[in-house]
Design a protein around this motif. Structure first.
Motif, mmCIF file in Angstrom:
data_model
loop_
_atom_site.group_PDB
_atom_site.id
_atom_site.type_symbol
_atom_site.label_atom_id
_atom_site.label_comp_id
_atom_site.label_asym_id
_atom_site.label_seq_id
_atom_site.Cartn_x
_atom_site.Cartn_y
_atom_site.Cartn_z
ATOM 1 N N PRO A 142 0.823 -1.224 0.000
ATOM 2 C CA PRO A 142 0.000 0.000 0.000
ATOM 3 C C PRO A 142 0.855 1.272 0.000
ATOM 4 N N ARG A 143 2.140 1.148 0.262
ATOM 5 C CA ARG A 143 3.032 2.313 0.239
ATOM 6 C C ARG A 143 3.358 2.753 -1.183
ATOM 7 N N VAL A 144 3.178 1.840 -2.162
ATOM 8 C CA VAL A 144 3.426 2.169 -3.563
ATOM 9 C C VAL A 144 2.122 2.714 -4.150
ATOM 10 N N PRO A 145 2.180 3.820 -4.872
ATOM 11 C CA PRO A 145 0.945 4.388 -5.440
ATOM 12 C C PRO A 145 0.184 3.359 -6.285
ATOM 13 N N VAL A 146 -1.136 3.412 -6.200
ATOM 14 C CA VAL A 146 -1.990 2.456 -6.912
ATOM 15 C C VAL A 146 -1.684 2.466 -8.408
ATOM 16 N N ARG A 147 -1.447 3.637 -8.954
ATOM 17 C CA ARG A 147 -1.158 3.753 -10.394
ATOM 18 C C ARG A 147 0.064 2.925 -10.782
ATOM 19 N N ILE A 148 1.105 2.969 -9.980
ATOM 20 C CA ILE A 148 2.335 2.217 -10.269
ATOM 21 C C ILE A 148 2.112 0.723 -10.080
ATOM 22 N N ARG A 149 1.427 0.353 -8.997
ATOM 23 C CA ARG A 149 1.142 -1.067 -8.754
ATOM 24 C C ARG A 149 0.340 -1.660 -9.899
ATOM 25 N N GLN A 150 -0.693 -0.938 -10.312
ATOM 26 C CA GLN A 150 -1.529 -1.459 -11.394
ATOM 27 C C GLN A 150 -0.759 -1.506 -12.705
ATOM 28 N N THR A 151 0.053 -0.512 -12.968
ATOM 29 C CA THR A 151 0.849 -0.505 -14.193
ATOM 30 C C THR A 151 1.757 -1.718 -14.248
ATOM 31 N N LEU A 152 2.443 -2.009 -13.155
ATOM 32 C CA LEU A 152 3.336 -3.174 -13.125
ATOM 33 C C LEU A 152 2.555 -4.474 -13.273
ATOM 34 N N ASN A 153 1.397 -4.536 -12.671
ATOM 35 C CA ASN A 153 0.570 -5.732 -12.752
ATOM 36 C C ASN A 153 0.071 -5.957 -14.185
ATOM 37 N N VAL A 154 -0.404 -4.899 -14.829
ATOM 38 C CA VAL A 154 -0.890 -5.005 -16.205
ATOM 39 C C VAL A 154 0.265 -5.365 -17.133
ATOM 40 N N GLU A 155 1.383 -4.699 -16.968
ATOM 41 C CA GLU A 155 2.532 -4.963 -17.839
ATOM 42 C C GLU A 155 3.012 -6.399 -17.699
ATOM 43 N N SER A 156 3.094 -6.892 -16.477
ATOM 44 C CA SER A 156 3.601 -8.257 -16.288
ATOM 45 C C SER A 156 2.610 -9.303 -16.783
ATOM 46 N N GLY A 157 1.329 -8.948 -16.825
ATOM 47 C CA GLY A 157 0.338 -9.894 -17.321
ATOM 48 C C GLY A 157 0.272 -9.964 -18.834
ATOM 49 N N LEU A 158 0.614 -8.879 -19.503
ATOM 50 C CA LEU A 158 0.491 -8.832 -20.959
ATOM 51 C C LEU A 158 1.810 -8.985 -21.702
ATOM 52 N N ASN A 159 2.926 -8.776 -21.025
ATOM 53 C CA ASN A 159 4.203 -8.730 -21.738
ATOM 54 C C ASN A 159 4.599 -10.050 -22.394
ATOM 55 N N ASP A 160 4.298 -11.178 -21.758
ATOM 56 C CA ASP A 160 4.699 -12.454 -22.345
ATOM 57 C C ASP A 160 4.000 -12.690 -23.683
ATOM 58 N N GLY A 161 2.707 -12.392 -23.729
ATOM 59 C CA GLY A 161 1.972 -12.568 -24.981
ATOM 60 C C GLY A 161 2.469 -11.637 -26.072
ATOM 61 N N LEU A 162 2.839 -10.415 -25.693
ATOM 62 C CA LEU A 162 3.354 -9.478 -26.683
ATOM 63 C C LEU A 162 4.783 -9.810 -27.115
ATOM 64 N N ALA A 163 5.530 -10.485 -26.252
ATOM 65 C CA ALA A 163 6.899 -10.873 -26.605
ATOM 66 C C ALA A 163 6.935 -12.134 -27.468
ATOM 67 N N LEU A 164 5.843 -12.880 -27.506
ATOM 68 C CA LEU A 164 5.820 -14.154 -28.225
ATOM 69 C C LEU A 164 6.191 -14.037 -29.707
ATOM 70 N N PRO A 165 5.665 -13.061 -30.466
ATOM 71 C CA PRO A 165 6.091 -12.965 -31.872
ATOM 72 C C PRO A 165 7.596 -12.724 -32.031
ATOM 73 N N ALA A 166 8.167 -11.867 -31.185
ATOM 74 C CA ALA A 166 9.611 -11.628 -31.241
ATOM 75 C C ALA A 166 10.374 -12.895 -30.884
ATOM 76 N N LEU A 167 9.863 -13.658 -29.935
ATOM 77 C CA LEU A 167 10.487 -14.917 -29.549
ATOM 78 C C LEU A 167 10.464 -15.907 -30.713
ATOM 79 N N ALA A 168 9.332 -16.021 -31.400
ATOM 80 C CA ALA A 168 9.218 -16.949 -32.529
ATOM 81 C C ALA A 168 10.202 -16.581 -33.637
ATOM 82 N N VAL A 169 10.325 -15.295 -33.927
ATOM 83 C CA VAL A 169 11.268 -14.849 -34.959
ATOM 84 C C VAL A 169 12.702 -15.135 -34.525
ATOM 85 N N ALA A 170 13.031 -14.833 -33.270
ATOM 86 C CA ALA A 170 14.390 -15.068 -32.782
ATOM 87 C C ALA A 170 14.730 -16.556 -32.786
#
Length: 184
Positions: A142-170
């Motif tokens: 709760p010491r971390v602002p809600v905006r930052i907590r939610q941003t990190l949570n959203v980013e960590s939930g979506l990043n793997d799916g968005l990285a998948l095309p780059a992974l397939a090419v690599a």
């Protein structure tokens, strides 16, 4: 997975559940505890338990665990707030992660001169997506602002799916660099 292995894992999960409330405020995350336990009892540690990671039971257990983790992350997202404050997660996903992949590749070329560009790029693409499980204390504090907590949570939930095309090419291009085969 035999019944003894399954029993030991179930008992450990129950034991962890009994103390998880006390650990919530500490810097020790569930990921750290489970990895340490796995190293301790696995082949790399005492060798008490061995698990065939290709076993259908293990694969089903891993898939179920992934579903639960992703569901838990998604349940913590405030959709109303995300609609209002979508720019920061968007920047992390569409600017920060690709830049990290490129920077990781460049640094990797310096640190891993024996690998091809595509092999180093493959490593950078795998390492670029962050995972909030390791920084759970930050995401839930709760010491971390809600905006930052939610941003990190959203980013960590979506990043793997968005990285998948780059992974397939690599993967395809790293494979081509090792043998004479087409990308197809």
């Amino acid at each position: 997975m035999d019944s003894t292995t399954f029993l030991v894992l179930v008992l450990f999960v129950i034991a962890y559940a009994a103390v998880s409330g006390r650990l919530r405020e500490s810097l020790v995350t569930p990921t750290m505890v489970f990895v340490a336990f796995g190293l301790l009892i696995g082949e790399a540690g005492t060798g008490v338990l061995t698990v065939d990671v290709r076993s259908p039971v293990v694969l089903t257990l891993l898939e179920a665990t992934l579903v639960l983790v992703l569901f838990t992350d998604a349940a913590r997202i405030d959709l109303g707030r995300l609609r209002r404050e979508f720019r920061l997660p968007l920047r992390l996903l569409l600017v920060g992660m690709p830049v990290m992949m490129v920077v990781g590749t460049l640094v990797g070329m310096l640190l891993l001169p024996g690998l091809s560009w595509w092999e180093v790029a493959l490593a950078a693409v795998i390492l670029a997506p962050t995972d909030a499980a390791l920084g759970q204390v930050v995401v839930t504090s709760p010491r971390v602002p809600v905006r930052i907590r939610q941003t990190l949570n959203v980013e960590s939930g979506l990043n793997d799916g968005l990285a998948l095309p780059a992974l397939a090419v690599a993967v395809a291009l790293a494979g081509m660099s090792q043998a004479t085969q087409s990308v197809g």
